[in-house]
Design an enzyme around this catalytic site. Structure first.
Site, PDB file in Angstrom:
ATOM      1  N   CYS A 100     -24.898  22.717  10.606  1.00 36.71           N
ATOM      2  CA  CYS A 100     -24.322  21.438  11.038  1.00 36.71           C
ATOM      3  C   CYS A 100     -22.808  21.465  10.819  1.00 36.71           C
ATOM      4  O   CYS A 100     -22.341  21.831   9.746  1.00 36.71           O
ATOM      5  CB  CYS A 100     -24.960  20.330  10.199  1.00 36.71           C
ATOM      6  SG  CYS A 100     -24.258  18.708  10.465  1.00 36.71           S
ATOM      7  N   CYS A 104     -20.376  15.297  14.997  1.00 36.70           N
ATOM      8  CA  CYS A 104     -20.985  14.590  16.125  1.00 36.70           C
ATOM      9  C   CYS A 104     -21.373  13.160  15.767  1.00 36.70           C
ATOM     10  O   CYS A 104     -21.439  12.298  16.635  1.00 36.70           O
ATOM     11  CB  CYS A 104     -22.201  15.348  16.641  1.00 36.70           C
ATOM     12  SG  CYS A 104     -23.551  15.392  15.473  1.00 36.70           S
ATOM     13  N   THR A 191     -23.439  12.414   6.370  1.00 30.87           N
ATOM     14  CA  THR A 191     -23.053  13.775   6.742  1.00 30.87           C
ATOM     15  C   THR A 191     -21.532  13.918   6.812  1.00 30.87           C
ATOM     16  O   THR A 191     -20.866  13.129   7.498  1.00 30.87           O
ATOM     17  CB  THR A 191     -23.671  14.127   8.103  1.00 30.87           C
ATOM     18  OG1 THR A 191     -25.081  14.126   7.958  1.00 30.87           O
ATOM     19  CG2 THR A 191     -23.200  15.492   8.593  1.00 30.87           C
ATOM     20  N   GLU A 257     -24.199  16.184   2.682  1.00 32.59           N
ATOM     21  CA  GLU A 257     -24.444  14.739   2.721  1.00 32.59           C
ATOM     22  C   GLU A 257     -24.144  14.068   1.378  1.00 32.59           C
ATOM     23  O   GLU A 257     -24.239  14.712   0.321  1.00 32.59           O
ATOM     24  CB  GLU A 257     -25.900  14.460   3.119  1.00 32.59           C
ATOM     25  CG  GLU A 257     -26.159  14.544   4.620  1.00 32.59           C
ATOM     26  CD  GLU A 257     -26.167  15.957   5.170  1.00 32.59           C
ATOM     27  OE1 GLU A 257     -26.398  16.899   4.384  1.00 32.59           O
ATOM     28  OE2 GLU A 257     -25.924  16.117   6.380  1.00 32.59           O
ATOM     29  N   HIS A 292     -27.033  10.191  19.689  1.00 32.41           N
ATOM     30  CA  HIS A 292     -27.202  11.160  18.603  1.00 32.41           C
ATOM     31  C   HIS A 292     -28.422  12.059  18.868  1.00 32.41           C
ATOM     32  O   HIS A 292     -28.404  13.241  18.537  1.00 32.41           O
ATOM     33  CB  HIS A 292     -27.337  10.410  17.279  1.00 32.41           C
ATOM     34  CG  HIS A 292     -26.926  11.218  16.096  1.00 32.41           C
ATOM     35  ND1 HIS A 292     -25.839  12.057  16.104  1.00 32.41           N
ATOM     36  CD2 HIS A 292     -27.467  11.362  14.859  1.00 32.41           C
ATOM     37  CE1 HIS A 292     -25.724  12.652  14.938  1.00 32.41           C
ATOM     38  NE2 HIS A 292     -26.718  12.264  14.165  1.00 32.41           N
ATOM     39  N   TYR A 296     -29.424  17.019  19.822  1.00 33.64           N
ATOM     40  CA  TYR A 296     -30.232  17.935  19.023  1.00 33.64           C
ATOM     41  C   TYR A 296     -30.692  19.196  19.745  1.00 33.64           C
ATOM     42  O   TYR A 296     -30.949  20.213  19.101  1.00 33.64           O
ATOM     43  CB  TYR A 296     -31.398  17.164  18.372  1.00 33.64           C
ATOM     44  CG  TYR A 296     -30.981  16.585  17.037  1.00 33.64           C
ATOM     45  CD1 TYR A 296     -29.988  15.618  16.961  1.00 33.64           C
ATOM     46  CD2 TYR A 296     -31.543  17.034  15.850  1.00 33.64           C
ATOM     47  CE1 TYR A 296     -29.570  15.110  15.750  1.00 33.64           C
ATOM     48  CE2 TYR A 296     -31.129  16.525  14.625  1.00 33.64           C
ATOM     49  CZ  TYR A 296     -30.144  15.559  14.581  1.00 33.64           C
ATOM     50  OH  TYR A 296     -29.721  15.074  13.369  1.00 33.64           O
ATOM     51  N   CYS A 299     -27.060  21.284  19.342  1.00 32.54           N
ATOM     52  CA  CYS A 299     -26.705  21.905  18.045  1.00 32.54           C
ATOM     53  C   CYS A 299     -27.888  22.660  17.458  1.00 32.54           C
ATOM     54  O   CYS A 299     -27.730  23.775  16.960  1.00 32.54           O
ATOM     55  CB  CYS A 299     -26.153  20.874  17.079  1.00 32.54           C
ATOM     56  SG  CYS A 299     -27.308  19.592  16.591  1.00 32.54           S
ATOM     57  N   GLU A 443     -33.561  17.896   7.940  1.00 34.68           N
ATOM     58  CA  GLU A 443     -32.553  17.311   8.843  1.00 34.68           C
ATOM     59  C   GLU A 443     -33.106  17.176  10.255  1.00 34.68           C
ATOM     60  O   GLU A 443     -32.913  16.172  10.919  1.00 34.68           O
ATOM     61  CB  GLU A 443     -31.270  18.141   8.847  1.00 34.68           C
ATOM     62  CG  GLU A 443     -30.121  17.325   9.387  1.00 34.68           C
ATOM     63  CD  GLU A 443     -29.160  18.112  10.235  1.00 34.68           C
ATOM     64  OE1 GLU A 443     -28.309  17.481  10.847  1.00 34.68           O
ATOM     65  OE2 GLU A 443     -29.279  19.341  10.297  1.00 34.68           O
TER      66      GLU A 443
HETATM   67  C1  LIG Z   1     -29.652  15.833   6.644  1.00 32.29           C
HETATM   68  C2  LIG Z   1     -29.509  14.412   7.102  1.00 32.29           C
HETATM   69  C3  LIG Z   1     -28.294  13.973   7.625  1.00 32.29           C
HETATM   70  C4  LIG Z   1     -28.118  12.631   7.982  1.00 32.29           C
HETATM   71  N1  LIG Z   1     -26.884  12.200   8.400  1.00 32.29           N
HETATM   72  C5  LIG Z   1     -26.655  10.868   8.582  1.00 32.29           C
HETATM   73  C6  LIG Z   1     -25.333  10.375   8.872  1.00 32.29           C
HETATM   74  O1  LIG Z   1     -24.380  11.139   8.985  1.00 32.29           O
HETATM   75  N2  LIG Z   1     -25.151   9.049   9.035  1.00 32.29           N
HETATM   76  C7  LIG Z   1     -26.161   8.163   8.900  1.00 32.29           C
HETATM   77  O2  LIG Z   1     -25.915   6.980   9.039  1.00 32.29           O
HETATM   78  N3  LIG Z   1     -27.419   8.589   8.618  1.00 32.29           N
HETATM   79  C8  LIG Z   1     -27.690   9.914   8.454  1.00 32.29           C
HETATM   80  N4  LIG Z   1     -28.966  10.365   8.171  1.00 32.29           N
HETATM   81  C9  LIG Z   1     -30.006   9.369   7.965  1.00 32.29           C
HETATM   82  C10 LIG Z   1     -31.159   9.388   8.963  1.00 32.29           C
HETATM   83  O3  LIG Z   1     -30.830   8.692  10.130  1.00 32.29           O
HETATM   84  C11 LIG Z   1     -32.350   8.758   8.195  1.00 32.29           C
HETATM   85  O4  LIG Z   1     -32.782   9.734   7.243  1.00 32.29           O
HETATM   86  C12 LIG Z   1     -33.489   8.352   9.083  1.00 32.29           C
HETATM   87  O5  LIG Z   1     -33.124   7.245   9.876  1.00 32.29           O
HETATM   88  C13 LIG Z   1     -34.723   7.993   8.244  1.00 32.29           C
HETATM   89  O6  LIG Z   1     -34.399   7.066   7.245  1.00 32.29           O
HETATM   90  P1  LIG Z   1     -34.853   7.326   5.731  1.00 32.29           P
HETATM   91  O7  LIG Z   1     -34.437   8.695   5.343  1.00 32.29           O
HETATM   92  O8  LIG Z   1     -34.384   6.181   4.923  1.00 32.29           O
HETATM   93  O9  LIG Z   1     -36.434   7.369   5.767  1.00 32.29           O
HETATM   94  P2  LIG Z   1     -37.410   6.135   5.829  1.00 32.29           P
HETATM   95  O10 LIG Z   1     -36.855   5.087   6.747  1.00 32.29           O
HETATM   96  O11 LIG Z   1     -37.790   5.714   4.462  1.00 32.29           O
HETATM   97  O12 LIG Z   1     -38.640   6.805   6.554  1.00 32.29           O
HETATM   98  C14 LIG Z   1     -39.650   7.547   5.862  1.00 32.29           C
HETATM   99  C15 LIG Z   1     -40.983   7.304   6.581  1.00 32.29           C
HETATM  100  O13 LIG Z   1     -41.341   5.893   6.479  1.00 32.29           O
HETATM  101  C16 LIG Z   1     -41.572   5.338   7.783  1.00 32.29           C
HETATM  102  N5  LIG Z   1     -41.108   3.943   7.776  1.00 32.29           N
HETATM  103  C17 LIG Z   1     -39.878   3.492   7.386  1.00 32.29           C
HETATM  104  N6  LIG Z   1     -39.808   2.141   7.510  1.00 32.29           N
HETATM  105  C18 LIG Z   1     -40.998   1.735   7.984  1.00 32.29           C
HETATM  106  C19 LIG Z   1     -41.554   0.453   8.320  1.00 32.29           C
HETATM  107  N7  LIG Z   1     -40.838  -0.676   8.191  1.00 32.29           N
HETATM  108  N8  LIG Z   1     -42.819   0.424   8.798  1.00 32.29           N
HETATM  109  C20 LIG Z   1     -43.541   1.566   8.953  1.00 32.29           C
HETATM  110  N9  LIG Z   1     -43.077   2.792   8.649  1.00 32.29           N
HETATM  111  C21 LIG Z   1     -41.829   2.885   8.173  1.00 32.29           C
HETATM  112  C22 LIG Z   1     -40.778   6.239   8.737  1.00 32.29           C
HETATM  113  O14 LIG Z   1     -41.274   6.205  10.079  1.00 32.29           O
HETATM  114  C23 LIG Z   1     -40.935   7.619   8.088  1.00 32.29           C
HETATM  115  O15 LIG Z   1     -42.157   8.202   8.468  1.00 32.29           O
HETATM  116  C24 LIG Z   1     -29.190  11.720   7.854  1.00 32.29           C
HETATM  117  C25 LIG Z   1     -30.424  12.174   7.368  1.00 32.29           C
HETATM  118  C26 LIG Z   1     -30.588  13.503   6.982  1.00 32.29           C
HETATM  119  C27 LIG Z   1     -31.930  13.945   6.420  1.00 32.29           C
END
Ligand SMILES: Cc1cc2nc3c(=O)[nH]c(=O)nc-3n(C[C@H](O)[C@H](O)[C@H](O)COP(=O)(O)OP(=O)(O)OC[C@H]3O[C@@H](n4cnc5c(N)ncnc54)[C@H](O)[C@@H]3O)c2cc1C
Length: 481
Positions: A100, A104, A191, A257, A292, A296, A299, A443
């Site tokens: 990464c 982006c 990120t 991150e 976004h 995918y 990249c 990721e």
């Molecule tokens: C390496 C990496 C880089 C990233 N970079 C960025 C970045 O630069 N900027 C940024 O803003 N974000 C970034 N993200 C965040 C990414 O968008 C989130 O990880 C993603 O949206 C999931 O959110 P979470 O990790 O909180 O997981 P969760 O939302 O907790 O999800 C975990 C599980 O629970 C489920 N779930 C969650 N809420 C509910 C609900 N209400 N009802 C039912 N099921 C549910 C989901 O579907 C999933 O299966 C990054 C993530 C990673 C891993």
């Protein structure tokens, strides 16, 4: 108007006073610290390639605001050709870094806010778009790196922002005055943020009227007073001691991150692009997420190219390159990679103009692309593990290779074909281990949203009613009210 080089970008980071913590200590040497340097090197490639004659057609663009040549990562897409070039650029850079390169997310945030601020003004009579254009001019003019800050910590996922026990689990406005606003909360998984110049904050979910204080979009410097970054663990941290053990020591494996805490941060009005307009929070989230998800197949396509190359090399080194099942598996890895790329190209080629004039991808195809990534990358990695063999998991460390007592045994017993030095075989094994391991996979699974988020969008965009009609016509079922 400048287009920074990689080294100018790196030098510019030295002038920031970014407050970063890692392993319980305040970091004072961010730019030269080996925990951060690989991520900085990877981001620097996005600057250097803008000056590379072979790459400049993809990595630069002409600003629609000034007519001047700018780094594409600060550009607003003006055509489907721009959208396609974005994907090609991402694949080209990922082939060079194998990881990464972080830029982006902010690029997508700029594009999402450009069109959504226009639509907000049209619908609500606000004046955010002109303000945002001023900010965009500043970003293009200075070629700064902008982090895209959407994800809130979210606390209890079953509750809305305004229902959380702790109100700070989603970023919100705590004060408004004639000069600006004060925000509080945190953004998670950020990120490249510790090596960015600014962060572009957006809401993480659709909002209701009760959540209005959480409907906030704005830009702040990453070293603004009250901003604290807590760096996440990386594959190149103390878990891996030697350079070889890190696999990709130059550029790292994921994007560096951090959790970014916003402790009552002041934002002047000229940097506020949404403040209470909860009706547009969902639109902004969907716009950003689709841009976004478009990325995918680009990249991750480039990263997969490197994994395929490493896997083909290890097959050579192990003496199995001619085995038919190995050739079949490499063919399958290429097939999966090009399918991902085809999805990214398709959603770009099918893009359409928004009312602001900026182009938006086809959201259904963008979500299909990202959902494919959540599966295909795992399959590509599984096939790579299959071909590489178990030693990628059980190899002794680089220190053992260098140790006078046991090094000769490592050298002797980890050799594959006689013509390849053991160290080369170990280097490729470590690259595969690190590129196909936990953090990289996480990721692809959760970056740009978890698979369920794509499913929801696909169901919404998939037009089931029209598909039902198609089937009814063929089956001779008459239309009923
Ligand atoms: C390496 C990496 C880089 C990233 N970079 C960025 C970045 O630069 N900027 C940024 O803003 N974000 C970034 N993200 C965040 C990414 O968008 C989130 O990880 C993603 O949206 C999931 O959110 P979470 O990790 O909180 O997981 P969760 O939302 O907790 O999800 C975990 C599980 O629970 C489920 N779930 C969650 N809420 C509910 C609900 N209400 N009802 C039912 N099921 C549910 C989901 O579907 C999933 O299966 C990054 C993530 C990673 C891993």
């Amino acid at each position: 108007m400048v287009m920074k080089t990689g080294s100018e970008y790196i030098e510019s980071l030295r002038r920031l006073k970014t407050k970063v913590y890692a392993f319980g200590e305040r970091v004072t040497d961010l730019v030269d610290n080996p925990l951060f340097r690989p991520h900085i090197n990877a981001a620097a490639v996005t600057y250097d390639m803008a000056h590379d004659p072979v790459a400049e057609d993809l990595v630069t663009a002409v600003s629609h605001l000034t007519g001047k040549r700018i780094n594409r990562f600060t550009h607003i897409h003006q055509s489907t050709e721009d959208l396609v070039k974005k994907v090609k650029m991402l694949r080209m850079i990922a082939r060079r870094t194998g990881t990464c390169f972080q830029r982006c997310v902010g690029f997508d945030a700029l594009n999402a806010l450009y069109s959504v601020t226009y639509e907000m003004d049209q619908n609500l009579g606000t004046n955010y778009h002109e303000r945002f254009k001023e900010y965009l001019l500043y970003v293009q003019d200075t070629d700064i790196m902008v982090a895209g800050s959407m994800t809130d910590p979210k606390g209890d996922r079953s509750l809305r922002p305004s229902q959380q026990v702790d109100p700070d689990l989603y970023v919100h406005v705590v004060e408004k005055n004639e000069k600006g606003i004060v925000i509080r909360g945190a953004k998670a998984h950020q990120t490249g943020i510790v090596n960015s110049h600014e962060m572009l904050i957006m809401p993480t979910t659709a909002m209701t009227a009760e959540d209005a204080q959480y409907a906030v979009a704005c830009a702040i410097p990453v070293d603004a007073p009250g901003v604290i970054h807590i760096f996440g663990r990386q594959t190149n941290d103390s878990r891996k001691n030697g350079q070889i053990d890190q696999g990709n020591a130059r550029y790292g494996i994921v994007g560096g991150e951090a959790l970014t805490v916003l402790e009552n941060v002041f934002v002047p009005w000229e940097r506020v692009f949404m403040c209470g307009e909860w009706q547009f929070a969902g639109t902004l989230v969907e716009r950003f997420a689709s841009y976004h998800r478009q990325n995918y197949g680009g990249c991750k396509g480039g990263v997969s190219d490197v994994i395929i190359g490493a896997t083909a090399l290890i097959a050579d080194y192990n003496g199995v390159a001619k085995a038919s099942h190995v050739r079949d598996k490499l063919t399958e890895m290429i097939h999966l990679t090009e399918t991902l790329y085809a999805g990214s190209i398709a959603c770009s080629a099918e893009g359409r103009p928004t009312p602001s004039g900026a182009y938006f991808v086809d959201p259904l195809l963008a979500n299909i692309t990202k959902l494919n990534v959540t599966r295909f990358i795992y399959e590509i990695c599984r096939l790579s593990h299959d071909i590489a063999g178990g030693f990628i998991a059980t190899l002794p460390s680089e220190q053992d290779l260098r140790c006078p007592e046991v090094g000769p045994y490592v050298e002797k017993y980890f050799r594959g074909v006689a013509s390849v030095p053991t160290e080369d075989r170990i280097r490729i094994a470590r690259l595969i281990e690190n590129m196909t391991g936990g953090t990289a996979l996480a990721e692809s699974m959760h970056g740009a949203g978890s698979p369920q988020a794509q499913r929801v969008m696909i169901m919404r965009q998939g037009n089931l009613e029209q598909k039902k009609k198609l089937a009814s016509i063929l089956a001779g079922i008459p239309e009923r009210d």
